[in-house]
Write a protein that holds these residues in place. Sequence first.
Motif, mmCIF file in Angstrom:
data_model
loop_
_atom_site.group_PDB
_atom_site.id
_atom_site.type_symbol
_atom_site.label_atom_id
_atom_site.label_comp_id
_atom_site.label_asym_id
_atom_site.label_seq_id
_atom_site.Cartn_x
_atom_site.Cartn_y
_atom_site.Cartn_z
ATOM 1 N N LYS A 402 -5.847 2.477 -6.508
ATOM 2 C CA LYS A 402 -5.669 1.015 -6.320
ATOM 3 C C LYS A 402 -6.586 0.741 -5.001
ATOM 4 O O LYS A 402 -7.025 -0.516 -4.999
ATOM 5 C CB LYS A 402 -4.069 0.704 -5.677
ATOM 6 C CG LYS A 402 -3.776 -0.795 -5.423
ATOM 7 C CD LYS A 402 -2.316 -0.886 -5.078
ATOM 8 C CE LYS A 402 -1.976 -2.117 -4.677
ATOM 9 N NZ LYS A 402 -0.704 -2.573 -4.123
ATOM 10 N N LYS A 405 -10.085 0.530 -6.376
ATOM 11 C CA LYS A 405 -10.287 -0.640 -7.255
ATOM 12 C C LYS A 405 -10.531 -1.737 -6.348
ATOM 13 O O LYS A 405 -11.527 -2.637 -6.326
ATOM 14 C CB LYS A 405 -9.321 -1.013 -8.207
ATOM 15 C CG LYS A 405 -9.644 -1.864 -9.106
ATOM 16 C CD LYS A 405 -8.526 -1.714 -10.373
ATOM 17 C CE LYS A 405 -8.798 -2.969 -11.196
ATOM 18 N NZ LYS A 405 -7.822 -2.871 -12.407
ATOM 19 N N GLN A 406 -9.680 -1.976 -5.358
ATOM 20 C CA GLN A 406 -9.762 -3.124 -4.371
ATOM 21 C C GLN A 406 -10.970 -3.123 -3.535
ATOM 22 O O GLN A 406 -11.521 -4.293 -3.300
ATOM 23 C CB GLN A 406 -8.506 -2.879 -3.414
ATOM 24 C CG GLN A 406 -8.333 -3.902 -2.382
ATOM 25 C CD GLN A 406 -6.945 -3.526 -1.531
ATOM 26 O OE1 GLN A 406 -6.138 -3.486 -1.890
ATOM 27 N NE2 GLN A 406 -7.499 -3.196 0.016
ATOM 28 N N LYS A 548 -1.698 -3.741 3.305
ATOM 29 C CA LYS A 548 -2.789 -4.012 2.195
ATOM 30 C C LYS A 548 -3.875 -2.945 2.334
ATOM 31 O O LYS A 548 -4.682 -2.785 1.484
ATOM 32 C CB LYS A 548 -3.336 -5.352 2.409
ATOM 33 C CG LYS A 548 -2.395 -6.461 2.478
ATOM 34 C CD LYS A 548 -2.629 -7.516 1.287
ATOM 35 C CE LYS A 548 -1.348 -8.572 1.216
ATOM 36 N NZ LYS A 548 -2.225 -9.802 1.666
#
Length: 927
Positions: A402, A405-406, A548
């Motif tokens: 994740k 990819k972010q 985040k």
Amino acid sequence: MNPIEKDIKFFYDVDDETDSLEHYGTKRHSGRYPWGSGENPYQRSGDFLSRVEELKKTGKFTEKEILEQINTTLPDEYKMGTTEFRVAQQKALHERKALQYDQIRALKDDALKDDGLKWTEIGAKLGLSESTVRSMYNNGIGEKANQAQKIAETLKAEVDKKGMIDVSEGTNLVLGVSEGKLDEAIYILEAEYGYQRYGVGIRQPTNINQQTNVTVLAKPEYNQKYAYEHQGDIQSLGDYHSDDGGETFQKLQRPSSMSSDRVAIRYGDEGGLDKDGVIEIRRGVDDLSLGNSHYAQVRIMVDNSHYLKGMAVYSDDVPDGYDVIFNTNKPSGTPKMKVLKPIKDDPDNPFGAALTVAGQSEYIGADGKKHLSPINKLREEGEWDTMAKNLSSQFLSKQPIKLIKQQLNLTLADRKAEYEEIMNYDNPTIKKKLLIDFADTCEGNSMTLKASSFPGQSTKVILPLTKISEKECYCPTYENGTQLALIRYPHAGTFEIPIVTVNNKNVSGKRNFGNIQDAIGINSKVAERLSGADFDGDTVVAIPISSKVAVKATAALRDLKDFDPKTAYAVPEGNPNGVRLMKKEEKQKEMGIISNLITDMTLRGADEKEIARAVKHSMVVIDAEKHKLDYKRSERENGIQELKKKWQIRVDEDGNEHFGGASTLLSRRKQTVYVPERKGSARIDKETGELIYKESGRRYFDKKKGEFVDAQQKVSLISMTPDARTLSSGTPQENLYADFSNELKALARKARKEAANMKGLVYSPAAAKEYRAEVDSINAKLESVIANKPKERRAMVIANANIKAKIQALDLDPKLDKKEIKKISSVEMQRARDSIGASGSKTRITFTDREWEAVQKGAISDSKLTKILNASKSDEIVKRAMPKTATVITNAKMAKAKAMLANGYTYNEIAKACGVPESTVYSALNK
């Protein structure tokens, strides 16, 4: 024999009856008027210039086609290139004017006689108008046409004295003549005297993979091979020297020394281990001042024989009688001079470090005179956080899918927004320049696979704090309570990432460091976690943790606890068992092998114990050559070959399995392949945007093979791979990076295609008139840049000669001692610049607001503006070319804003990055 060939033979002083020109390897040119003969030789139907003019008048032929027609009449050794063709025309035209002038002047006496020719009659006789005849006579056109001959005489004197001179860009400014006049003068020397002009590639001292091409004019006996073998003999036109003769302190000097009596040693068992590499300096000592910095990475010479290396900080705890404390991990009782490092044999660079003028300073001594401080700064406060803030695949690829990819999506969104922004610029020349730069950046990014940074990410140099928890840090640039993940390179895995909490209330940190900018105070145990970092200038990447940005950090590998490679694999003194020791040249290769193995194992899911075995071996390898460790036993005991067979499996194009060696995209991206040697700059295919390289076609004799072979060069494997997925072993992480690389390459092609098909700027005579003062100012700045280039090239020649001499004197091996040679090269290039007054500040152009207005209004031609932009600061061009803050957000910037918001950036940060008001971002993202 055709008329043109006959005329060219006359030009080369070959008799008409001679059937062949093959023995005249050097173009010669004798006689005053070589382009024709007879009463009006320049008008003879078959002469070179008249033939060219006839073809031009038809309007049917391009310059290239005219040249082809002329060359068809000549033997191969006399065929001309485009540049030579243009210069030949210019020279012929000048000689025609000189002849006309001589004829007018000769007929003038007759014209003044009662029974002689009148001005109109002279014009009729020569085929010229009366006004032309008068103008040529009154303005001395013939004398002006002979200027090139006079310049040639000056050049000849210089070449005769020096053997070979640099006549590349900027040389004309030394003589105060135009480039065209200089070219014509060089052509005269080639044609009339047999002097030789050729290109020589001069290696750039501070970037050995690049070279600067220098045009050399040499005596007839010095061919191109001689010039390559004697580059140090290539001289400048004129004599360069320092701008101020060394009157002011602007030159890199040999470091001064301090007495060892002023240095106290804090040994490892006395607390030095916790601060290993730190140099503590008493406050208020004039000759040891750090200037405006709280800390700096320094070198200090001691007793003219040794030196201190590390991070210098001020201290209030220096014992009486001393001015410096040096912290070391060595045990008590070690002699002081055994703790210090002996200086190198190089008298100009005793530390073997890349020193700079800016790192040296002066102080006023007790005698009231200026003296050189012993402090030599390599880097000081404020310089660490200027380092690149992107994320290496070495770190990011080991993080959760994740997060990978972010960050890759953010990087792509950022690049696409940048492309869209450039396409909105209204000046086509600037747009073209920025598109090419953008394409190069994307292409490079597709190979390094680096991603955009996290919000608040920064680079910090580490400083030791003994009175702080292992779970805390002192770092005033972050708010109290901020959690930071610390990353150090080389990075083996998530087990090397400590998570610390900012505590700026720490008394020790406040007292010792104050409001530091780009440093972080940590406990020595934290440094150990960072793959054994010490405090002599090591850095970390600090990443603020948030919901985040969830950086994955795992516990330290249990199998590495208390593991010391220096004791576990030490070879007994004298090597009684004849253990195979690592050679210096093997270290880099072995480190590459084990690093690739760790990367491939991590990507393919190896367990903790297996990773620990590979990491242990890497720790042995990194110290094997220096500390004489049995790395082969480590390889056996840690089962490295078994790990390779299990985790480094690669299937080739034919379906065959291979074991060992780089086997994933993240490790294979560093591999290289051989391609035919390339020549010159790449051109852009207007249909595809691909780069097309011209092959040199060079062949050389390979002594090992005993035959001539085609010259080749190494390039990156990934740069030659159309689809990066073909380098992947199929893991999800690799495929994310492969798609990332492919998209960046596609974006680079798109940008190049746009640039290649873009028309240039339309020149505006009216704007040039309106902004005449600004145009003159910009031209003067460009001339200053160009005038510095001959000095810069001369500095390269001087530096290369000195570097070569030092490599020989110090018995360094170019293959094994690259790091040492790189430092020597940096110092020698600066010394060479100092010696001839080359100025780095003159190598970039900056604009005033009104000058930029002139650029935007078309007051400068497209070709001239291209030169100006290439000599300007790219960041300033981007800043000035960028449209004023918009009130709407484009689709590409919307994608970038969404990606940034997902990564934890604030609305204010997003607005600044996208160049729109914060309210616009807020409105757009909340629709």
